[in-house]
Design a protein around this motif. Structure first.
Motif, short mmCIF file in Angstrom:
data_model
loop_
_atom_site.label_atom_id
_atom_site.label_comp_id
_atom_site.label_asym_id
_atom_site.label_seq_id
_atom_site.Cartn_x
_atom_site.Cartn_y
_atom_site.Cartn_z
N THR A 104 0.82 -1.21 0.00
CA THR A 104 0.00 0.00 0.00
C THR A 104 0.86 1.25 0.00
O THR A 104 0.59 2.21 -0.75
CB THR A 104 -0.93 0.01 1.22
OG1 THR A 104 -1.79 -1.14 1.17
CG2 THR A 104 -1.78 1.26 1.27
N HIS A 107 2.41 1.69 -3.50
CA HIS A 107 1.44 2.17 -4.48
C HIS A 107 1.15 3.66 -4.28
O HIS A 107 1.02 4.41 -5.26
CB HIS A 107 0.15 1.37 -4.38
CG HIS A 107 0.19 0.06 -5.10
ND1 HIS A 107 0.86 -1.03 -4.60
CD2 HIS A 107 -0.33 -0.33 -6.30
CE1 HIS A 107 0.73 -2.04 -5.46
NE2 HIS A 107 0.03 -1.64 -6.49
N THR A 108 1.04 4.09 -3.04
CA THR A 108 0.80 5.50 -2.78
C THR A 108 1.97 6.35 -3.25
O THR A 108 1.79 7.38 -3.92
CB THR A 108 0.56 5.74 -1.28
OG1 THR A 108 -0.55 4.95 -0.84
CG2 THR A 108 0.28 7.21 -1.00
N LEU A 111 1.98 6.17 -7.27
CA LEU A 111 0.82 6.65 -8.03
C LEU A 111 0.20 7.92 -7.46
O LEU A 111 -0.43 8.68 -8.21
CB LEU A 111 -0.24 5.55 -8.07
CG LEU A 111 0.22 4.23 -8.71
CD1 LEU A 111 -0.82 3.14 -8.50
CD2 LEU A 111 0.52 4.42 -10.20
N PRO A 150 -4.20 7.30 -12.51
CA PRO A 150 -3.92 6.37 -11.42
C PRO A 150 -5.11 6.20 -10.48
O PRO A 150 -5.94 7.10 -10.31
CB PRO A 150 -2.75 7.06 -10.69
CG PRO A 150 -3.02 8.53 -10.90
CD PRO A 150 -3.64 8.64 -12.27
N GLU A 151 -5.18 5.01 -9.88
CA GLU A 151 -6.12 4.71 -8.81
C GLU A 151 -7.55 5.12 -9.16
O GLU A 151 -8.22 5.86 -8.43
CB GLU A 151 -5.68 5.40 -7.51
CG GLU A 151 -4.30 4.98 -7.02
CD GLU A 151 -4.27 3.57 -6.43
OE1 GLU A 151 -5.27 2.84 -6.57
OE2 GLU A 151 -3.25 3.20 -5.84
N ASP A 170 -4.83 0.21 -10.70
CA ASP A 170 -3.64 1.01 -10.40
C ASP A 170 -3.46 2.12 -11.43
O ASP A 170 -3.26 3.29 -11.08
CB ASP A 170 -2.39 0.13 -10.40
CG ASP A 170 -2.29 -0.73 -9.15
OD1 ASP A 170 -3.10 -0.56 -8.23
OD2 ASP A 170 -1.38 -1.58 -9.11
N ASP A 189 -1.08 -3.07 -13.60
CA ASP A 189 -1.17 -3.37 -12.17
C ASP A 189 0.23 -3.68 -11.66
O ASP A 189 0.95 -4.51 -12.23
CB ASP A 189 -2.09 -4.57 -11.92
CG ASP A 189 -2.52 -4.65 -10.47
OD1 ASP A 189 -3.46 -3.91 -10.09
OD2 ASP A 189 -1.92 -5.41 -9.70
N PHE A 190 0.62 -3.00 -10.59
CA PHE A 190 1.95 -3.15 -10.01
C PHE A 190 1.89 -4.13 -8.84
O PHE A 190 1.03 -4.01 -7.96
CB PHE A 190 2.49 -1.80 -9.54
CG PHE A 190 2.69 -0.80 -10.64
CD1 PHE A 190 3.89 -0.76 -11.35
CD2 PHE A 190 1.68 0.08 -11.00
CE1 PHE A 190 4.07 0.14 -12.38
CE2 PHE A 190 1.87 1.00 -12.02
CZ PHE A 190 3.05 1.03 -12.73
N LYS A 191 2.82 -5.11 -8.85
CA LYS A 191 2.90 -6.12 -7.80
C LYS A 191 4.29 -6.10 -7.18
O LYS A 191 5.29 -6.28 -7.88
CB LYS A 191 2.63 -7.52 -8.38
CG LYS A 191 1.31 -7.67 -9.12
CD LYS A 191 0.12 -7.56 -8.19
CE LYS A 191 -1.18 -7.90 -8.92
NZ LYS A 191 -2.37 -7.69 -8.05
N THR A 192 4.36 -5.89 -5.87
CA THR A 192 5.65 -6.01 -5.21
C THR A 192 6.01 -7.49 -5.10
O THR A 192 5.13 -8.34 -4.89
CB THR A 192 5.63 -5.35 -3.82
OG1 THR A 192 4.64 -5.98 -3.02
CG2 THR A 192 5.32 -3.87 -3.94
#
Length: 299
Positions: A104, A107-108, A111, A150-151, A170, A189-192
């Motif tokens: 989270t 992503h913040t 984005l 974004p978002e 995302d 979509d971004f995935k850590t």
């Protein structure tokens, strides 16, 4: 650390890589993409609804995360909770929760950087910004981040069940080519990830049901492409790009439509022929999932 070291692999499509890939193993194995919904061996995946099934494209909404969560609709994450509950999986552990918090925060920062709050408990701010730098180091990603929205959120009705659903993407990027229709979308979509290379991240895409999310989002928004971007949580903070293929979308579509049917009273046995429908309904009720469909009053 002076900066992120670029280790991005070119965008690849599963299961067959295009000729332009740097990695040249002609016969490399394809990651296992067996559906993870394994409540019973008799699980029935009926022919899924065709993509973009005649429903109007929903509007993209600029909502806060809290407002999005408050929308009375079914999200892809709700389908994941139902899958886990029916498979007897335990609730998320503290380690899972910590990983979600880091995701989270990342992503913040990536984005919505103006909304990033430093110094949160358990979050390494330097790590977060190294990860962001790893993404922004790539020219293609910079272009997508500049042009995309974004978002963004959306609400829609699933054609196969009439279930009111929602999503939060995302990044939604319009077509750059003026010759393409203005409504042409790419969803990113971004995935850590802790995956050390592209191969392992590609395997995670199937194991973690990213194909289900891709189909759920792409079908709803009538998008043309869905890109999964793995972002390493450790040095060299590289990125791995996987373009979701038609085969992955078909599999993901079968997964989400099967789960949506389990939310509809009277349709449980279409998916699980020998299931106790009351047990499924009890699980749905315990999760607080009450879909807005005909027959929902039966719960």
């Amino acid at each position: 650390m002076a900066g992120a070291t670029a280790c991005k692999e070119p965008t690849r499509r599963l299961p067959v890589p295009p000729p332009r890939l740097r990695i040249r193993e002609k016969n490399r194995p394809v990651p296992d993409q067996t559906p993870t919904l394994t409540v019973m061996s008799a699980m029935s995946f009926s022919t899924p609804t065709p993509p973009h099934a005649r429903a109007a494209r929903p509007d993209l909404l600029d909502l806060s995360y809290d407002d999005y969560r408050a929308l009375p609709a079914i999200a892809n994450s709700d389908l994941g909770k139902l899958r886990d509950a029916l498979n007897g999986r335990l609730p998320r552990s503290a380690a899972n929760t910590a990983a979600l918090s880091l995701g989270t925060a990342f992503h913040t920062a990536l984005l919505e950087p103006d909304a990033y709050v430093p110094g949160l408990p358990g979050i390494n701010d330097s790590l977060i910004w190294w990860m962001v730098e790893g993404v922004r180091h790539d020219a293609t990603m910079r272009d997508y981040l500049t042009r995309g929205r974004p978002e963004v959120s959306a609400m829609f009705t699933a054609p196969s069940t009439g279930t009111l659903c929602k999503l939060r993407a995302d990044l939604v990027v319009p077509a750059a080519d003026p010759a393409q229709p203005e409504a042409s979308y790419t969803i990113i979509d971004f995935k850590t990830t802790m995956a050390p290379d592209w191969h392992q991240f590609a395997a995670q895409c199937a194991a973690f049901d990213y194909d289900r999310q891709a189909a759920f989002y792409l079908d709803a928004l009538h998008a043309d492409r869905f890109l999964l971007v793995g972002v390493q949580k450790a040095e060299p903070f590289g990125i791995f790009l996987v373009e979701v293929t038609p085969e992955m979308l078909a599999q993901g579509r079968a997964k989400y439509e099967a789960l949506l049917k389990l939310l509809v009273p009277g349709r449980e046995t279409e998916v699980l022929p020998f299931v106790d429908a009351d047990a499924v309904r009890a699980t749905v009720q315990a999760l607080g999932l009450r879909p807005d469909v005909a027959g929902a009053e039966d719960f």
